[in-house]
Design an enzyme around this catalytic site. Sequence first.
Site, PDB file in Angstrom:
ATOM      1  N   LEU A   1      36.526  43.295  38.588  1.00 46.61           N
ATOM      2  CA  LEU A   1      37.855  42.892  39.052  1.00 46.61           C
ATOM      3  C   LEU A   1      38.192  41.555  38.413  1.00 46.61           C
ATOM      4  O   LEU A   1      37.593  40.532  38.743  1.00 46.61           O
ATOM      5  CB  LEU A   1      37.834  42.763  40.578  1.00 46.61           C
ATOM      6  CG  LEU A   1      39.157  42.372  41.205  1.00 46.61           C
ATOM      7  CD1 LEU A   1      40.156  43.513  41.099  1.00 46.61           C
ATOM      8  CD2 LEU A   1      38.954  42.006  42.668  1.00 46.61           C
TER       9      LEU A   1
ATOM     10  N   HIS B   1      30.764  32.592  44.235  1.00 45.17           N
ATOM     11  CA  HIS B   1      31.403  31.683  43.280  1.00 45.17           C
ATOM     12  C   HIS B   1      32.799  31.375  43.805  1.00 45.17           C
ATOM     13  O   HIS B   1      33.473  32.255  44.333  1.00 45.17           O
ATOM     14  CB  HIS B   1      31.492  32.411  41.930  1.00 45.17           C
ATOM     15  CG  HIS B   1      31.848  31.547  40.777  1.00 45.17           C
ATOM     16  ND1 HIS B   1      33.127  31.088  40.562  1.00 45.17           N
ATOM     17  CD2 HIS B   1      31.097  31.063  39.763  1.00 45.17           C
ATOM     18  CE1 HIS B   1      33.143  30.361  39.459  1.00 45.17           C
ATOM     19  NE2 HIS B   1      31.922  30.319  38.962  1.00 45.17           N
TER      20      HIS B   1
HETATM   21  C1  LIG Z   1      39.930  38.326  42.371  1.00 45.88           C
HETATM   22  C2  LIG Z   1      41.318  38.179  41.776  1.00 45.88           C
HETATM   23  C3  LIG Z   1      41.664  39.393  40.973  1.00 45.88           C
HETATM   24  C4  LIG Z   1      42.343  38.097  42.959  1.00 45.88           C
HETATM   25  O1  LIG Z   1      43.629  37.848  42.488  1.00 45.88           O
HETATM   26  P1  LIG Z   1      44.498  36.663  43.111  1.00 45.88           P
HETATM   27  O2  LIG Z   1      43.743  35.397  42.900  1.00 45.88           O
HETATM   28  O3  LIG Z   1      45.886  36.773  42.565  1.00 45.88           O
HETATM   29  O4  LIG Z   1      44.481  37.092  44.658  1.00 45.88           O
HETATM   30  P2  LIG Z   1      45.386  36.571  45.863  1.00 45.88           P
HETATM   31  O5  LIG Z   1      46.324  37.692  46.215  1.00 45.88           O
HETATM   32  O6  LIG Z   1      45.982  35.229  45.582  1.00 45.88           O
HETATM   33  O7  LIG Z   1      44.294  36.389  47.017  1.00 45.88           O
HETATM   34  C5  LIG Z   1      43.723  37.492  47.636  1.00 45.88           C
HETATM   35  C6  LIG Z   1      43.361  37.081  49.063  1.00 45.88           C
HETATM   36  O8  LIG Z   1      42.386  36.023  49.019  1.00 45.88           O
HETATM   37  C7  LIG Z   1      42.853  34.892  49.735  1.00 45.88           C
HETATM   38  N1  LIG Z   1      42.331  33.692  49.066  1.00 45.88           N
HETATM   39  C8  LIG Z   1      42.811  33.073  47.982  1.00 45.88           C
HETATM   40  N2  LIG Z   1      42.045  32.027  47.660  1.00 45.88           N
HETATM   41  C9  LIG Z   1      41.037  31.989  48.579  1.00 45.88           C
HETATM   42  C10 LIG Z   1      39.915  31.132  48.800  1.00 45.88           C
HETATM   43  N3  LIG Z   1      39.660  30.127  47.994  1.00 45.88           N
HETATM   44  N4  LIG Z   1      39.097  31.407  49.845  1.00 45.88           N
HETATM   45  C11 LIG Z   1      39.329  32.469  50.658  1.00 45.88           C
HETATM   46  N5  LIG Z   1      40.385  33.317  50.492  1.00 45.88           N
HETATM   47  C12 LIG Z   1      41.221  33.072  49.473  1.00 45.88           C
HETATM   48  C13 LIG Z   1      44.362  35.005  49.684  1.00 45.88           C
HETATM   49  O9  LIG Z   1      44.955  34.304  50.761  1.00 45.88           O
HETATM   50  C14 LIG Z   1      44.554  36.503  49.825  1.00 45.88           C
HETATM   51  O10 LIG Z   1      44.383  36.858  51.187  1.00 45.88           O
HETATM   52  P3  LIG Z   1      45.415  37.795  51.981  1.00 45.88           P
HETATM   53  O11 LIG Z   1      45.033  39.204  51.569  1.00 45.88           O
HETATM   54  O12 LIG Z   1      45.126  37.528  53.392  1.00 45.88           O
HETATM   55  O13 LIG Z   1      46.803  37.448  51.544  1.00 45.88           O
HETATM   56  C15 LIG Z   1      41.425  36.868  40.945  1.00 45.88           C
HETATM   57  O14 LIG Z   1      41.300  35.734  41.791  1.00 45.88           O
HETATM   58  C16 LIG Z   1      40.376  36.784  39.860  1.00 45.88           C
HETATM   59  O15 LIG Z   1      40.511  37.382  38.770  1.00 45.88           O
HETATM   60  N6  LIG Z   1      39.322  35.964  40.072  1.00 45.88           N
HETATM   61  C17 LIG Z   1      38.317  35.629  39.043  1.00 45.88           C
HETATM   62  C18 LIG Z   1      37.426  36.775  38.714  1.00 45.88           C
HETATM   63  C19 LIG Z   1      36.453  37.131  39.805  1.00 45.88           C
HETATM   64  O16 LIG Z   1      35.703  36.258  40.273  1.00 45.88           O
HETATM   65  N7  LIG Z   1      36.460  38.425  40.175  1.00 45.88           N
HETATM   66  C20 LIG Z   1      35.554  38.971  41.165  1.00 45.88           C
HETATM   67  C21 LIG Z   1      34.193  39.177  40.602  1.00 45.88           C
HETATM   68  S1  LIG Z   1      33.174  40.138  41.690  1.00 45.88           S
HETATM   69  C22 LIG Z   1      33.607  41.748  41.315  1.00 45.88           C
HETATM   70  O17 LIG Z   1      34.218  42.049  40.328  1.00 45.88           O
HETATM   71  C23 LIG Z   1      33.238  42.787  42.346  1.00 45.88           C
HETATM   72  C24 LIG Z   1      34.304  42.848  43.427  1.00 45.88           C
HETATM   73  C25 LIG Z   1      35.412  43.863  43.143  1.00 45.88           C
HETATM   74  O18 LIG Z   1      35.387  44.565  42.134  1.00 45.88           O
HETATM   75  O19 LIG Z   1      36.306  44.008  44.044  1.00 45.88           O
END
Ligand SMILES: CC(C)(COP(=O)(O)OP(=O)(O)OC[C@H]1O[C@@H](n2cnc3c(N)ncnc32)[C@H](O)[C@@H]1OP(=O)(O)O)[C@@H](O)C(=O)NCCC(=O)NCCSC(=O)CCC(=O)O
Length: 338
Positions: free
Chosen positions: A126, A230
Amino acid sequence: MLVIRPIQESDFDALMLCAEESGHGFTSLPVDEEMLKGRISHSVESFKKAVTAPGTEGYLMVAEDTETGEIAGTTGIEAAIGLDNPFYSYHISKVVHHSRRLNVHNIVEVLTFGNDYTGATEVCTLFLRPEFRGGLNGKLLSKCRFLMLAEFPERFSDVIFAEMRGVSDENGNSPFWAWLKEHFFSIDFTLADYLTGIGQKGFIADLMPKLPIYVNLLSEEARAVIGQVHEKTRPALKMLEKEGFTCRGHVDIFDAGPTVECLRQNISSVRRSFTATAEITDHSSAQDYLISNTDFAGFRATAAKIGVDQERNRALISKEVANALHLVDGDSVRLVSL
Ligand SMILES: CC(C)(COP(=O)(O)OP(=O)(O)OC[C@H]1O[C@@H](n2cnc3c(N)ncnc32)[C@H](O)[C@@H]1OP(=O)(O)O)[C@@H](O)C(=O)NCCC(=O)NCCSC(=O)CCC(=O)O
């Protein structure tokens, strides 16, 4: 508008960009041309395959911006892991050391090496490029997989899990790995992570401690990150937790990031999703839905405002959404409210 679709060979450059941007510790997207090309071709084959039970299929999808054609991110599902390559994890359990005579009662934790998730379905890979984050894009990438699990259950296991990226610094140093390295390995976390990402996991079986490890014998830094994610992975974990995923004591063998799991039938979006007949029309609904077509090889999903006419079991969708999902009037769609 972002639309999710299966990855194609022509997406290689975009996938490489995602691999570069995703950084250290993102095991499933190593910056490795051969491995990434292999993942694309394996996914292309998997989407074509007629399947009655989950096997070694790996489904990799991308989010495409329908206006610019740009790839915004990736999302994946491995149908059943550990069938061709062993899949390892540590399980944290408790052991009690008790002496009535001395009035000593110590509860200690033990990490046990194993292959508990063999055969389970993994949601993985993701990644949303930073400029596309926020709004509904992250939810679309994460949850579109649950529409797929609901619509095509025969392709997936009953147990769905995800390995969450654990704690490492900007140079890719993991405190947990530092401890393992000192005592059992002599290679850096980034190399160990890379070798795992490209499927060369033989070194794990050769070098990993096989006997249970007492957690209280680990360094303080290593202990502190067991089961922690992380910081960039917190949103991914939050979304899975809201779907019902929980950690049942398994952690990654390299960075000790938590593994979360849920039975397929208990995942909130699987339970709440429903099918309806598409009707392409103007509507004034303000309710956001995640919506997909029901064509596996041509799977497409997006997040959009949809009108739902429950009595007629119709999903009222705009022309733009119909085009993005390759739908015509009367097609079946699966949707879940956001
Ligand atoms: C994971 C995503 C795709 C999520 O996209 P966004 O950041 O746009 O998401 P978002 O809609 O803003 O946030 C989703 C939910 O998390 C909450 N949220 C945001 N920041 C937060 C924080 N620091 N701590 C806790 N919760 C948090 C938001 O309020 C929202 O909750 P509400 O729903 O309540 O509104 C991205 O952040 C990303 O690419 N991250 C980096 C890559 C990564 O680490 N990927 C996961 C690796 S692990 C993996 O791949 C396995 C897991 C999997 O495949 O699902």
